[in-house]
Design an enzyme around this catalytic site. Structure first.
Site, mmCIF file in Angstrom:
data_model
loop_
_atom_site.group_PDB
_atom_site.id
_atom_site.type_symbol
_atom_site.label_atom_id
_atom_site.label_comp_id
_atom_site.label_asym_id
_atom_site.label_seq_id
_atom_site.Cartn_x
_atom_site.Cartn_y
_atom_site.Cartn_z
ATOM 1 N N LYS A 74 0.819 -1.223 0.000
ATOM 2 C CA LYS A 74 0.000 0.000 0.000
ATOM 3 C C LYS A 74 0.851 1.270 0.000
ATOM 4 O O LYS A 74 0.367 2.340 -0.394
ATOM 5 C CB LYS A 74 -0.912 0.005 1.223
ATOM 6 C CG LYS A 74 -1.976 -1.082 1.200
ATOM 7 C CD LYS A 74 -3.215 -0.636 0.455
ATOM 8 C CE LYS A 74 -4.304 -1.706 0.513
ATOM 9 N NZ LYS A 74 -5.524 -1.301 -0.205
ATOM 10 N N SER A 120 -8.900 1.477 8.215
ATOM 11 C CA SER A 120 -8.319 1.045 9.483
ATOM 12 C C SER A 120 -7.186 0.064 9.221
ATOM 13 O O SER A 120 -6.673 -0.570 10.117
ATOM 14 C CB SER A 120 -9.388 0.393 10.361
ATOM 15 O OG SER A 120 -10.045 -0.622 9.633
#
Lengths: 410, 410
Positions: free
Chosen positions: B87, B119
């Site tokens: 990511k 989250s």
């Protein structure tokens, strides 16, 4: 195992020769760095972090009380070695030396094979080395050994022979196997060939860090677990450093094969070598032995660092104390111990931050670096503001997931 | 987040451009191989191993019934990427693109910063990318988020804003933050800049395998987790191979950012790209959507592969189905699903054999390769006796030890 009289001298040159012998069979495992762990190592411990250790802070200010060394850590990943541990190095070296012993082959050596007593990584390492060389391996294991360890050893083609759990019982069965088969004993750590083989890990670590630094990589150039050989674009220019590679190396110390081999690998380089032990139940036998000037011959500890429950061997002790003909006075620079909670904390960092699966024994050097105030003060004093580039050998990664569940219950 | 109208076209050239933009900020993570896992992948599954799967064997002989592909696997270790997951690539790319958007800086962009709702790994990735660029990051997280995740995100300097747990509640809070601060939204996967950034993992994997094969390394040359760049002495001469690098790549598929980016990275190379999903509770939304020719918009699954509980995004879907102006007909070659037990078995192999800490989501492609008979038959048929060099992206390693204890109780 090569006969003692035919063993090469315990010198750096012999470690280099060992490396040439085993290079085709082992991995040149990667060296990783991690900026988060470097930062933590280079920050003074708080009172809370030292709670329950021998260096507990009972009074006011912490910052003045705890050591403040500067450390750049380089992790040699022997958990990625064949069979998952550095033990492959010593086993391959012992077998290769045996193959070259005059008269061994003519006397049927290849059909007689090798024998050892071990329920740990040495069992699998010798099984693999023997199979690779095309000779049988007889591995004496206690009847109570965990089924997966027996299966793994058999998986490498070894003949597993069961014995009782005590050292005399295991040795008796090994003697019987030798008498019946003519197989040669390859002990887990107390032999020059094993020591020289394990020392090749220290040799590679020195080479790899020197290569990385020459290429402009500093251990703190980037954040996260970072394989030096893959780093093509350092985020900042390297800081000038005084030395071309490492200032020091630290390895775990159980029987002392890896530590003694590493001491030899650093002879004449100016690199300091340190050992790390668990302190629980007197598993710090090397630390205590060095203090009283005499090898401690027996240990009985249930430390989670289960690869380090053995006392230092005779040949290993001679190397560590600088008591060999060729290495007079060139022994280990110090051995330090830590408690179980500190080992667990270091293990957590290696797993959660570096994303590496390692055995608890492998976390002991990092635990010393992070939590042993005696060692940390020494670095602060000897290294000064420049700090040290310190190599740490992550010795192995053979642990089951169920084993981790016991160490870190949910 | 860059405005959609200013986004580069969804092509391989744009992935190459993204790589140039983010290279100073990310790690070129290593590619590892493992002979034991290759052998297991290249062996027909037994009746026992397929028990409880859709490919269960109920009759006689297994050998004739189960697929027999030949596979050489190359694992791209994005668990060793910054923040512990791929990511970081998308987040750095989104931020770098934003910095270059005409008028953004003049309108106070650096003080307004970015916002997202996540989250998971995207939260930490965006926090790091924003801090590196010198702008604030506002991260909307459900109030019920685990404390360590909140702490980790704050640890990267982000401003954590709590919300309710449902998607509308989170979006409402994010909208409010945008209105109040002027921060730009950087969504976790459904945006061209994110897709292009994630695609750089596939690009590097292609380069690294081609480099390794050119250097004479075959994925099965040595046993154990083996970093290709460190392998200097292959134990055997490389076999001749027909292609210079990979035949195929497989990645996990959740929102589809990594998979879509990888599809783009392989355009025009002849390399096939596959996706892997969990099947539990309909988490195989991409597989099902492709079958019915329409994107599935909602998923509610409690698969252990918790990074893959989201449906494929709109932009991602267009890339996967080859429905973009520049990539007509060049979508994903197939998406395959597996059950929880198979994911767990693959995860165990990655941890115990490769010694790598990875998230359950990262184990899903290996689970497909080992246990999805539909995929395995396809490889057997399309690759023939030559087999395939298959790249697998290990997407991340952010899991707590307590999390593992729940997955593998002692």
């Amino acid at each position: 195992m090569a006969d003692l009289s035919t063993c090469p001298p315990l010198t750096r040159a012999s470690v280099l020769a060992a490396h040439d012998l085993i290079r085709p069979f082992i991995h040149r495992t990667p060296v990783l760095t991690n900026r988060t762990i470097d930062e933590f190592a280079s920050t003074p411990r708080t009172a809370e972090e030292l709670q329950g250790t021998p260096w507990q802070i009972t009074e006011e200010s912490t910052a003045e009380k705890s050591a403040n060394p500067k450390l750049r850590l380089w992790f040699k990943c022997e958990n990625l070695q064949r069979i998952g541990a550095f033990k492959a190095r010593g086993a391959f070296h012992a077998v290769e030396r045996l193959k070259r012993e005059p008269g061994w082959e003519a006397s049927g050596g290849f059909s007689k094979g090798v024998v050892t007593h071990s329920s740990g990584n040495h069992a699998q390492a010798l099984a693999l080395a023997a199979r690779t060389a095309g000779m049988p391996a007889h591995i004496v294991m206690p009847e109570i050994s965990a089924a997966p360890k027996v299966a793994a050893t058999r998986g490498y083609g070894a003949n597993v022979v069961f014995s009782g759990s005590t050292a005399p019982e295991r040795l008796a069965v090994a003697d019987k196997v030798m008498a019946e088969t003519g197989a040669r004993m390859v002990p887990p750590y107390d032999h020059p060939d094993i020591i020289l083989g394990q020392g090749t890990a220290g040799l590679e670590l020195q080479e790899q860090v020197a290569e990385a630094k020459a290429a402009g990589v500093t251990s703190t150039a980037t954040k996260g677990a970072q394989p030096t050989a893959f780093l093509r674009a350092p985020t900042s220019a390297p800081e000038p450093t005084q030395n071309p590679g490492l200032d020091a190396i630290m390895t775990p110390c159980g029987g002392g094969g890896l530590l003694a081999g590493t001491v030899l690998s650093a002879q004449g380089t100016g690199i300091r070598v340190f050992g790390a032990e668990p302190s629980l139940d007197g598993a710090d036998d090397c630390t205590r032995g060095l203090a009283r000037g005499k090898r401690i011959e027996a240990v009985s500890s249930l430390t989670i660092a289960d690869g380090l429950r053995t006392p230092v061997g005779v040949h290993n002790w001679a190397v560590l104390t600088g008591d060999t003909p060729e290495g007079k006075g060139q022994g280990v620079h110090g051995v330090y111990a830590v408690g179980e909670d500190q080992i667990r904390a270091a293990l957590r960092l290696l797993l959660e931050r570096m994303k590496l699966v390692v055995e608890p024994s492998s976390a002991v050097p990092l635990a010393v670096v992070l939590f042993n105030e005696e060692f940390r003060r020494r670095v602060e004093k000897e290294a000064g503001p420049e700090g040290w580039d310190l190599g740490i050998v992550l010795s192995g990664g053979n642990v089951s997931l169920e084993g981790f569940s016991k160490l870190f219950p949910s």
